[in-house]
Design a protein around this motif. Structure first.
Motif, short mmCIF file in Angstrom:
data_model
loop_
_atom_site.label_atom_id
_atom_site.label_comp_id
_atom_site.label_asym_id
_atom_site.label_seq_id
_atom_site.Cartn_x
_atom_site.Cartn_y
_atom_site.Cartn_z
N UNK A 185 0.83 -1.19 0.00
CA UNK A 185 0.00 0.00 0.00
C UNK A 185 0.88 1.26 0.00
N UNK A 186 0.60 2.17 -0.92
CA UNK A 186 1.38 3.39 -1.07
C UNK A 186 0.52 4.63 -0.84
N UNK A 187 1.15 5.69 -0.39
CA UNK A 187 0.47 6.98 -0.30
C UNK A 187 0.40 7.61 -1.69
N UNK A 188 -0.78 8.05 -2.09
CA UNK A 188 -0.89 8.83 -3.31
C UNK A 188 -0.70 10.31 -2.98
N UNK A 189 -1.15 11.17 -3.87
CA UNK A 189 -1.07 12.61 -3.64
C UNK A 189 -1.98 12.98 -2.46
N UNK A 190 -1.51 13.90 -1.64
CA UNK A 190 -2.25 14.23 -0.42
C UNK A 190 -3.67 14.75 -0.73
N UNK A 191 -3.83 15.46 -1.84
CA UNK A 191 -5.13 16.07 -2.15
C UNK A 191 -5.83 15.42 -3.34
N UNK A 192 -5.07 14.96 -4.31
CA UNK A 192 -5.66 14.42 -5.53
C UNK A 192 -5.92 12.92 -5.46
N UNK A 193 -5.54 12.25 -4.40
CA UNK A 193 -5.72 10.81 -4.30
C UNK A 193 -6.36 10.48 -2.96
N UNK A 194 -7.42 9.67 -3.01
CA UNK A 194 -8.14 9.31 -1.77
C UNK A 194 -7.59 7.99 -1.22
N UNK A 195 -7.12 8.02 0.01
CA UNK A 195 -6.65 6.81 0.66
C UNK A 195 -5.37 6.28 0.05
N UNK A 196 -5.03 5.03 0.39
CA UNK A 196 -3.82 4.39 -0.10
C UNK A 196 -4.08 3.73 -1.45
N UNK A 206 6.14 3.43 -10.86
CA UNK A 206 5.98 4.79 -11.38
C UNK A 206 4.59 5.01 -11.97
N UNK A 207 4.10 4.00 -12.70
CA UNK A 207 2.79 4.14 -13.36
C UNK A 207 1.66 4.24 -12.34
N UNK A 208 1.71 3.41 -11.32
CA UNK A 208 0.65 3.43 -10.29
C UNK A 208 0.63 4.77 -9.57
N UNK A 209 1.80 5.28 -9.22
CA UNK A 209 1.84 6.56 -8.52
C UNK A 209 1.43 7.72 -9.43
N UNK A 210 1.76 7.61 -10.72
CA UNK A 210 1.35 8.68 -11.64
C UNK A 210 -0.17 8.74 -11.73
N UNK A 211 -0.80 7.56 -11.65
CA UNK A 211 -2.27 7.54 -11.67
C UNK A 211 -2.85 8.13 -10.39
N UNK A 212 -1.98 8.21 -9.35
CA UNK A 212 -2.39 8.81 -8.08
C UNK A 212 -1.85 10.22 -7.96
N UNK A 218 12.45 11.99 -9.28
CA UNK A 218 12.90 13.35 -8.98
C UNK A 218 13.37 14.06 -10.26
N UNK A 219 14.17 13.38 -11.07
CA UNK A 219 14.68 13.98 -12.30
C UNK A 219 13.58 14.30 -13.29
N UNK A 220 12.63 13.38 -13.44
CA UNK A 220 11.51 13.61 -14.35
C UNK A 220 10.65 14.78 -13.87
N UNK A 221 10.42 14.82 -12.58
CA UNK A 221 9.61 15.91 -12.01
C UNK A 221 10.31 17.25 -12.21
N UNK A 222 11.62 17.27 -12.00
CA UNK A 222 12.38 18.50 -12.18
C UNK A 222 12.36 18.95 -13.64
N UNK A 223 12.50 18.00 -14.56
CA UNK A 223 12.46 18.35 -15.99
C UNK A 223 11.10 18.94 -16.36
N UNK A 224 10.02 18.38 -15.79
CA UNK A 224 8.68 18.93 -16.03
C UNK A 224 8.58 20.37 -15.55
N UNK A 225 9.13 20.61 -14.36
CA UNK A 225 9.08 21.95 -13.77
C UNK A 225 9.82 22.95 -14.65
#
Length: 688
Positions: A185-196, A206-212, A218-225
């Motif tokens: 069980x993983x934490x999703x986004x604090x606001x955009x994902x309900x529950x674990x 990566x795919x499961x968390x992206x859906x959450x 970190x590198x991909x997120x930084x490149x997006x920013x």
């Protein structure tokens, strides 16, 4: 052997953004080191980090260790048994420690004798057995300065822990860490994902968390920013100031980056750009924006951690927050201008530079006098140099610098111009701290160079003068940086200054405050030590640096010329032979206990080879003398390189240590003269 993907993730409360990358890479290093030492092979290992998680993913990890054959040699057979063939106590104890009887032991025969031998196959452990302890070990080694406890737990970590995932393929590895049991069980986004959210397979991380709504890489997120910021800036016809440190921090603050643009009142642009920029960056984590000419505009770009249905409300909220910050900067600027820098001199009496060395006012006065001295050496306006040195620390007492220490010097420039000081003085106030770090720009003009050098020399002389030099990695007054700064300024700005002269002048200005009678030599030696690092960064070999350091030239420009000359000389075909010859001569002279003649006596030369060498050397000396006077060391060494052939012939045909004392001393005198000609530039005997 079968392989599978391993995923380890620790889900937490929001981790400190400035520490996130360090924690993530340390966790990665801890896991990788243990996998490697446990002989568990894999094809790739990656780390992930967001504000609420640290993770490591291992691709193609073998399912278990290879079985190992263990051999333990026991006592020699001739001491393991007595004459009757009974096992000795030593043999029985060895066998018992290995879980066998003496009779079950094998024999190892070598050309040196025969020994008892225990041989067994140790089954390799599975990944499931090994990983829980590895995770605990890696977590315990994380660089956490201030761990915390939460709830009623005695467990400590940098933030409270909510989830632990140790997944090998589809299988959950049983175990716990920091009081939390492993699950998928993983934490999703604090606001955009309900529950674990559930992770069925480690490959899907990566795919499961992206859906959450979590970009976990970190590198991909930084490149997006970066891409979003650049696009937002382009949309408003501007250029975003993307600072690497701020970018890392913002990347560590968000899991689902959404970039927006805010606006502030144009009136704030009447305040100098630097404090506005620092206010936006340091306080609010915003990216300032300039026009194509580099002038700050009344826009800012920020990265939200939420994809709001009402982005205008988010923008409005951030605009509302930034306004009082910028208003503070505006207030400080207007308030500070009511008082001149000169009028702040007296307030420097209330601030200690160092308790044994006095106040900032005393330091300013020393900087002023030393700056004047340097300006005179450089044929610059000494009155401007003195004035700039005197005012150099006054902006430290301004409201703006007290709020934004990063703008010290810069605000001094603005306030000096407001006070009617000339441009040379104003610019010198900003330039005094340069270079602040490796690769930083240098002072623009020589007056600024004079003040910058004076400030650094004053600190070096003062701290060494009270016997408090840097020790180990402790350097509270940044003296190493100060020494490198002096070297860089003098060499790169081509200033004809001698460090020893500046050091002695500084010692004189301290009066009776210094207690170290060897201050001049200590400071010079310290700066000499920084030359090694300075030149090694430029790719200069250590032996070349050592060759010049042997001369201890105290003028950095002179040092630079010698470095270039020896580097050039080292590439000549004659260099190796002449370096060896100089080393040989040095060794011979070191063993000689008498006095040499003042000059070589040709009448005592009985061998043609020594007469030829003396003749060639005399002709070369006539060419070298004016080159040395002009400090054209490269040309001088090129001329001296012509001595290779006659020196080779000399050593092949002449017995230096002749039985005739007068002849011996005469030959040593010639060799010493030749060696001294090289040594006048550098000790080439150390060249490899």
């Amino acid at each position: 052997m079968t392989t599978e993907t391993l995923l380890i993730e620790l889900g937490t409360e929001e981790l400190p953004p400035k520490s996130l990358k360090t924690l993530a890479t340390a966790f990665y290093d801890g896991i990788k080191t243990q996998l490697d030492s446990s002989d568990l092979s894999y094809s790739e290992i990656k780390w992930f980090a967001t504000p609420r998680r640290l993770a490591v993913q291992v691709i193609d990890l073998v399912t278990k260790q290879q079985d190992k054959i263990v051999e333990k040699r026991g006592p020699a057979v001739n001491v393991a048994f007595d004459d009757a063939g009974n096992a000795s106590k030593a043999a029985q104890g060895w066998a018992r420690s290995n879980g066998i009887t003496v009779e079950e032991a094998e024999r190892l025969t070598t050309d040196k004798g025969e020994w008892l031998l225990y041989r067994a196959t140790v089954a390799g452990k599975s990944v499931e057995e090994l990983i829980p302890d590895m995770v605990t070990t890696a977590l315990n080694k994380l660089p956490i300065a201030k761990p915390m406890r939460w709830g009623n737990e005695r467990i400590q970590f940098i933030r409270p822990v909510h989830t632990l995932t140790m997944l090998f393929g589809r299988n959950i590895i049983a175990g716990e860490a920091l009081g939390v049991s492993s699950s998928n069980q993983l934490q999703g986004h604090r606001f955009h994902s309900e529950g674990l959210v559930t992770l069925e397979h480690a490959n899907d991380y990566q795919a499961v968390l992206k859906s959450a709504h979590v970009v976990v890489d970190f590198g991909e997120r930084q490149a997006q920013i970066v891409k979003q910021i650049e696009a937002a800036a382009q949309n408003i016809g501007a250029v975003a100031l993307i600072d690497e440190e701020l970018l890392n921090e913002v990347t560590a603050l968000v899991e689902w980056p959404v970039t927006l643009v805010g606006t502030f009142d144009e009136d704030f642009l009447n305040v100098p750009a630097e404090p506005l920029i620092y206010s936006m960056k340091d306080h609010q984590k915003y990216f300032p924006v300039t026009d194509k000419a580099g002038e700050l505009v009344n826009k800012f770009i920020f990265v939200a951690n939420i994809e709001s249905k009402e982005p205008n409300a988010v923008i409005f909220g951030n605009e509302k927050v930034i306004r009082p910050r910028l208003a503070d900067a505006e207030f400080f600027f207007k308030t500070d201008k009511k008082q001149s820098l000169e009028s702040r001199l007296a307030s420097l009496e209330s601030v200690l530079f160092q308790k044994q060395l006095g106040t900032l006012k005393a330091k300013s006065e020393r900087i002023a006098s030393l700056s004047q001295y340097i300006a005179e050496q450089l044929s610059e306006n000494s009155a401007d140099a003195y004035r700039a040195g005197l005012l150099s620390k006054t902006d430290l007492m301004s409201e703006m610098v007290l709020e934004f220490p990063q703008v010290q010097g810069t605000m001094g420039k603005y306030y000096a111009l407001h006070d009617g000081e000339n441009n040379n003085i104003a610019q010198a106030l900003e330039d005094q701290y340069r270079p602040r770090f490796a690769g930083d720009s240098l002072p623009e003009a020589n007056i600024g160079c004079a003040v910058a050098i004076s400030d650094k020399i004053d600190s070096l002389v003062g701290i060494f003068g009270i016997n408090q030099p840097p020790k180990g990695d402790k350097d509270p007054f940044a003296l190493r940086r100060a020494a490198i700064g002096c070297i860089r300024i003098i060499i790169e700005k081509q200033l004809d200054l001698d460090l020893l002269s500046l050091i002695n002048k500084s010692i004189e200005l301290f009066g009776d405050k210094l207690v170290n009678n060897n201050t001049a030599n200590d400071v010079l030696d310290f700066i000499m030590g920084r030359f090694r690092a300075f030149y090694q960064e430029q790719g200069i070999s250590v032996d070349v640096i050592q060759a010049v350091l042997a001369k201890k030239p105290s003028a950095p420009l002179d040092f630079e010329k010698r470095i270039k000359a020896v580097t050039y000389f080292g590439e000549l075909a004659e260099a190796a032979t002449l370096a060896a010859a100089n080393k040989r001569v040095g060794n011979i002279l070191a063993k000689f206990d008498g006095e040499l003649y003042q000059v070589f006596n040709l009448e005592l030369a009985s061998e043609q080879a020594e007469r030829d060498l003396a003749d060639v050397y005399q002709k070369i000396s006539l060419k070298v003398a004016p080159l040395m006077a002009d400090k054209n060391y490269q040309a001088a060494l090129t001329e001296l390189a012509a001595l290779k052939a006659p020196i080779d012939t000399f050593f092949d045909n002449v017995m230096v240590m002749s039985d005739d004392e007068a002849v011996k001393i005469n030959r040593l005198t010639l060799l010493n003269e030749i060696r001294n000609s090289f040594f006048a530039i550098a000790d080439i005997s150390v060249l490899q």
